[in-house]
Design a protein around this motif. Structure first.
Motif, PDB file in Angstrom:
ATOM      1  N   PHE A 106       0.804  -1.222   0.000  1.00  0.00           N
ATOM      2  CA  PHE A 106       0.000   0.000   0.000  1.00  0.00           C
ATOM      3  C   PHE A 106       0.840   1.276   0.000  1.00  0.00           C
ATOM      4  O   PHE A 106       0.469   2.271  -0.614  1.00  0.00           O
ATOM      5  CB  PHE A 106      -0.966   0.010   1.193  1.00  0.00           C
ATOM      6  CG  PHE A 106      -2.079  -0.970   1.024  1.00  0.00           C
ATOM      7  CD1 PHE A 106      -3.129  -0.710   0.155  1.00  0.00           C
ATOM      8  CD2 PHE A 106      -2.058  -2.177   1.710  1.00  0.00           C
ATOM      9  CE1 PHE A 106      -4.143  -1.622  -0.026  1.00  0.00           C
ATOM     10  CE2 PHE A 106      -3.070  -3.102   1.537  1.00  0.00           C
ATOM     11  CZ  PHE A 106      -4.123  -2.831   0.669  1.00  0.00           C
ATOM     12  N   VAL A 107       1.952   1.265   0.710  1.00  0.00           N
ATOM     13  CA  VAL A 107       2.747   2.494   0.782  1.00  0.00           C
ATOM     14  C   VAL A 107       3.697   2.595  -0.413  1.00  0.00           C
ATOM     15  O   VAL A 107       3.686   3.581  -1.147  1.00  0.00           O
ATOM     16  CB  VAL A 107       3.540   2.562   2.109  1.00  0.00           C
ATOM     17  CG1 VAL A 107       4.408   3.810   2.143  1.00  0.00           C
ATOM     18  CG2 VAL A 107       2.588   2.563   3.283  1.00  0.00           C
ATOM     19  N   MET A 137       3.477   4.836  -4.168  1.00  0.00           N
ATOM     20  CA  MET A 137       4.604   5.566  -4.765  1.00  0.00           C
ATOM     21  C   MET A 137       4.884   5.107  -6.202  1.00  0.00           C
ATOM     22  O   MET A 137       4.889   5.907  -7.126  1.00  0.00           O
ATOM     23  CB  MET A 137       5.871   5.383  -3.910  1.00  0.00           C
ATOM     24  CG  MET A 137       5.769   5.995  -2.523  1.00  0.00           C
ATOM     25  SD  MET A 137       7.292   5.709  -1.586  1.00  0.00           S
ATOM     26  CE  MET A 137       6.760   6.145   0.052  1.00  0.00           C
ATOM     27  N   ILE A 138       5.124   3.791  -6.372  1.00  0.00           N
ATOM     28  CA  ILE A 138       5.591   3.325  -7.683  1.00  0.00           C
ATOM     29  C   ILE A 138       4.502   3.457  -8.746  1.00  0.00           C
ATOM     30  O   ILE A 138       4.736   4.035  -9.818  1.00  0.00           O
ATOM     31  CB  ILE A 138       6.107   1.864  -7.575  1.00  0.00           C
ATOM     32  CG1 ILE A 138       7.339   1.846  -6.659  1.00  0.00           C
ATOM     33  CG2 ILE A 138       6.444   1.305  -8.939  1.00  0.00           C
ATOM     34  CD1 ILE A 138       7.853   0.468  -6.324  1.00  0.00           C
ATOM     35  N   VAL A 139       3.284   2.964  -8.448  1.00  0.00           N
ATOM     36  CA  VAL A 139       2.215   3.019  -9.453  1.00  0.00           C
ATOM     37  C   VAL A 139       1.873   4.463  -9.842  1.00  0.00           C
ATOM     38  O   VAL A 139       1.851   4.795 -11.031  1.00  0.00           O
ATOM     39  CB  VAL A 139       0.962   2.237  -8.981  1.00  0.00           C
ATOM     40  CG1 VAL A 139      -0.204   2.461  -9.930  1.00  0.00           C
ATOM     41  CG2 VAL A 139       1.289   0.756  -8.877  1.00  0.00           C
ATOM     42  N   VAL A 192      -6.542  12.091 -14.068  1.00  0.00           N
ATOM     43  CA  VAL A 192      -5.573  12.584 -13.087  1.00  0.00           C
ATOM     44  C   VAL A 192      -5.932  12.141 -11.662  1.00  0.00           C
ATOM     45  O   VAL A 192      -5.076  12.027 -10.805  1.00  0.00           O
ATOM     46  CB  VAL A 192      -5.457  14.115 -13.223  1.00  0.00           C
ATOM     47  CG1 VAL A 192      -6.636  14.812 -12.585  1.00  0.00           C
ATOM     48  CG2 VAL A 192      -4.154  14.603 -12.658  1.00  0.00           C
ATOM     49  N   ILE A 193      -7.207  11.852 -11.467  1.00  0.00           N
ATOM     50  CA  ILE A 193      -7.657  11.515 -10.121  1.00  0.00           C
ATOM     51  C   ILE A 193      -7.033  10.205  -9.627  1.00  0.00           C
ATOM     52  O   ILE A 193      -6.846  10.009  -8.425  1.00  0.00           O
ATOM     53  CB  ILE A 193      -9.208  11.449 -10.071  1.00  0.00           C
ATOM     54  CG1 ILE A 193      -9.709  11.398  -8.627  1.00  0.00           C
ATOM     55  CG2 ILE A 193      -9.746  10.288 -10.868  1.00  0.00           C
ATOM     56  CD1 ILE A 193      -9.535  12.688  -7.897  1.00  0.00           C
ATOM     57  N   ILE A 194      -6.647   9.311 -10.558  1.00  0.00           N
ATOM     58  CA  ILE A 194      -6.125   8.004 -10.129  1.00  0.00           C
ATOM     59  C   ILE A 194      -4.773   8.143  -9.414  1.00  0.00           C
ATOM     60  O   ILE A 194      -4.646   7.730  -8.258  1.00  0.00           O
ATOM     61  CB  ILE A 194      -6.037   7.011 -11.314  1.00  0.00           C
ATOM     62  CG1 ILE A 194      -7.446   6.748 -11.853  1.00  0.00           C
ATOM     63  CG2 ILE A 194      -5.394   5.704 -10.889  1.00  0.00           C
ATOM     64  CD1 ILE A 194      -7.483   5.892 -13.093  1.00  0.00           C
ATOM     65  N   LEU A 224       2.162   6.159 -13.568  1.00  0.00           N
ATOM     66  CA  LEU A 224       1.011   6.791 -14.213  1.00  0.00           C
ATOM     67  C   LEU A 224       1.322   8.248 -14.582  1.00  0.00           C
ATOM     68  O   LEU A 224       1.005   8.702 -15.689  1.00  0.00           O
ATOM     69  CB  LEU A 224      -0.216   6.738 -13.302  1.00  0.00           C
ATOM     70  CG  LEU A 224      -0.804   5.342 -13.064  1.00  0.00           C
ATOM     71  CD1 LEU A 224      -1.966   5.406 -12.085  1.00  0.00           C
ATOM     72  CD2 LEU A 224      -1.270   4.734 -14.383  1.00  0.00           C
ATOM     73  N   GLU A 225       1.963   8.967 -13.669  1.00  0.00           N
ATOM     74  CA  GLU A 225       2.285  10.368 -13.953  1.00  0.00           C
ATOM     75  C   GLU A 225       3.312  10.462 -15.079  1.00  0.00           C
ATOM     76  O   GLU A 225       3.243  11.365 -15.916  1.00  0.00           O
ATOM     77  CB  GLU A 225       2.816  11.059 -12.692  1.00  0.00           C
ATOM     78  CG  GLU A 225       1.679  11.402 -11.735  1.00  0.00           C
ATOM     79  CD  GLU A 225       2.159  12.150 -10.507  1.00  0.00           C
ATOM     80  OE1 GLU A 225       3.376  12.164 -10.245  1.00  0.00           O
ATOM     81  OE2 GLU A 225       1.303  12.705  -9.800  1.00  0.00           O
TER      82      GLU A 225
END
Lengths: 177, 313
Positions: B260-261, B266-268, B284-286, B272-273
């Protein structure tokens, strides 16, 4: 003046009289305790060693609870005794989290409570309640700065250990072994 | 096998069998405090850079959340106190050795400042806003005149607020997991990342979104570095610190922390960004939601796991 306590682990039978005496003397709420008995068994069967310890606040010379307290409620009184002033305590729990011995607890009235070395009795020249009642006479309380006090003599005569000195607290409970 | 069995007669509420003096209130406060620090830092920093026109979300809109966050956080802190009616004792003392005292006084500066900052922009954000009384308009004019001073104070105090949320915990040498100076920078980075994420979700401006996505990517990189460093430091330390690290390396906090952390928080979102910056269409909300979730989880896990780590007899 440096108040300290020596606990003779060879004489302690783990009867919990000190615990009950403290609860009565200091009106400790039911279900809580300021001092407690720890029993450890160590070694490899059949060569086991049993040790009884009567434990309480170590009245550290470098007390993390006093350092972390945001209001100054936790303070060092005469003889290095660590005390809490209930009216200054906000019950934030910082001192509880900072104590490696877990010697403090939140009193049901809100403030944080702990062993006081029965300073109210000591000021009258008496011993703390736990010391007074111990049936095997295994607790010694006194001033380390006085070389003739019972606690100074015990520490000089006997081997002793202190707990978790690696936490940097300079604890003032001496367990005679 | 050489073993030691310890039997203790102590059973104090919230202390035994495992310490549980701090619950969700502290974790929640550390999250909103970090988020507010991030929002206020970017607002004051880019205001001082004179980017008022280019980055309206960072300077005017997003900081409006900060006073709300700080108020909720202060509410949670108040709930956490056991001796509530004596809370004012925090403000009759300055204790330099106590991080909590530093934090209380920092909040005393930052909270009013964040309210004044928001108030000085409110008529630009909500054009129909009416202050009702003339003296309020006069006050507004006064604070607009001194915005630069406010920004200078805020840029420093927001960093102190962000770092302090970590230092609060790292001051406790009794809890080996917390007792590492990495926690301050880690919580600051994580708060800044949350602040940047919220700004991304607020902005309607392409330039601003791109900039804060990039900032977020860099900060997430720093966070990953700090996480690795945290465990390197703990594993290279004494027995109690190694035992604390093992809570996360096979112990009961392993899955929540790494999934979760680190992975989802962080990684996902970083991937995505990155893809989004490369021109992929990603709502962008994801990533924003994932970053905030990772932030909350980090605070909760560190607060709870820290209390499970202890000195051995």
């Amino acid at each position: 003046m440096r108040y300290a306590m020596a606990i003779d682990t060879k004489k302690c039978v783990g009867c919990s009289d000190c615990v009950v005496a403290c609860q009565l003397e200091n009106n400790v709420p039911i279900g809580y305790c300021r001092d407690w008995i720890v029993e450890t068994t160590s070694g490899t069967y059949p060569n086991l060693e049993l040790e009884n310890r009567s434990e309480r606040c170590h009245h550290c010379a470098n007390a993390p609870c006093v350092r972390c307290c945001p209001t100054g409620a936790s303070h060092i009184a005469e003889g290095g005794v660590v005390l809490v002033t209930p009216d200054e305590c906000i019950g934030c729990g910082a001192c509880i989290a900072s104590c490696p011995y877990d010697a403090r607890y939140p009193h049901p009235d809100g403030y944080v409570d702990k062993c006081t070395f029965c300073i109210h009795k000591v000021r009258k020249g008496e011993d703390p309640a736990c010391v007074q009642v111990c049936p095997t006479n295994c607790l010694y309380f006194g001033d380390l700065d006085d070389p003739n006090s019972e606690v100074s003599r015990k520490i000089k005569e006997r081997k002793y250990k202190r707990l978790k000195t690696e936490a940097g607290t300079d604890p003032q409970l001496y367990f005679l072994i | 096998m050489e073993e030691e069995i310890i039997i203790s007669g102590r059973m104090n509420y919230k202390v035994d069998p495992g310490l549980h003096i701090w619950g969700w209130e502290i974790a929640f406060y550390l999250f909103v405090g970090g988020l507010a620090a991030g929002l206020l830092f970017f607002a004051s920093y880019y205001y001082l850079q004179g980017k008022e026109k280019e980055f309206p979300a960072a300077i005017k809109w997003a900081p409006m959340l900060a006073p709300v966050m700080l108020a909720l956080g202060l509410g949670a802190l108040f709930l956490d106190l056991h001796h509530k009616l004596y809370f004012w004792r925090l403000y009759t003392n300055i204790r330099l050795t106590s991080p909590m005292s530093w934090g209380a006084w920092t909040l005393m500066v930052v909270t009013p400042l964040s309210i004044l900052w928001s108030a000085s922009w409110v008529r630009e954000v909500f054009p129909n806003w009416d202050w009702k009384f003339k003296f309020l308009y006069d006050l507004e004019a006064f604070f607009i005149k001194y915005r630069k001073v406010m920004a200078w104070i805020m840029v420093f105090y927001s960093v102190i607020l962000g770092i302090y949320t970590g230092i609060l915990l790292s001051a406790f040498n009794a809890r080996p997991l917390w007792n590492t100076s990495i926690l301050g920078p880690l919580f600051l980075a994580s708060g800044l990342s949350a602040g940047a994420a919220v700004i991304i979700s607020f902005t309607k401006n392409e330039l601003e979104r791109k900039l804060f996505s990039k900032i977020d990517l860099v900060i997430i990189g720093i966070e990953l570095f700090l996480v690795i460093h945290l465990f390197m430091g703990l594993m290279a330390s004494t027995a109690v610190q190694i035992e604390a690290a093992e809570l996360f390396l096979g112990g009961k906090y392993t899955l929540p922390f790494w999934i979760f952390v680190v992975f989802l928080g962080m990684i996902v979102p970083a991937i995505l960004e990155f893809l989004e910056l490369r021109g992929q269409k990603i709502p962008v909300i994801i990533p924003v939601a994932l970053i905030l979730m990772g932030n909350i989880m980090l605070r909760f896990i560190i607060v709870y796991a820290g209390q499970a780590s202890r000195y051995l007899y």
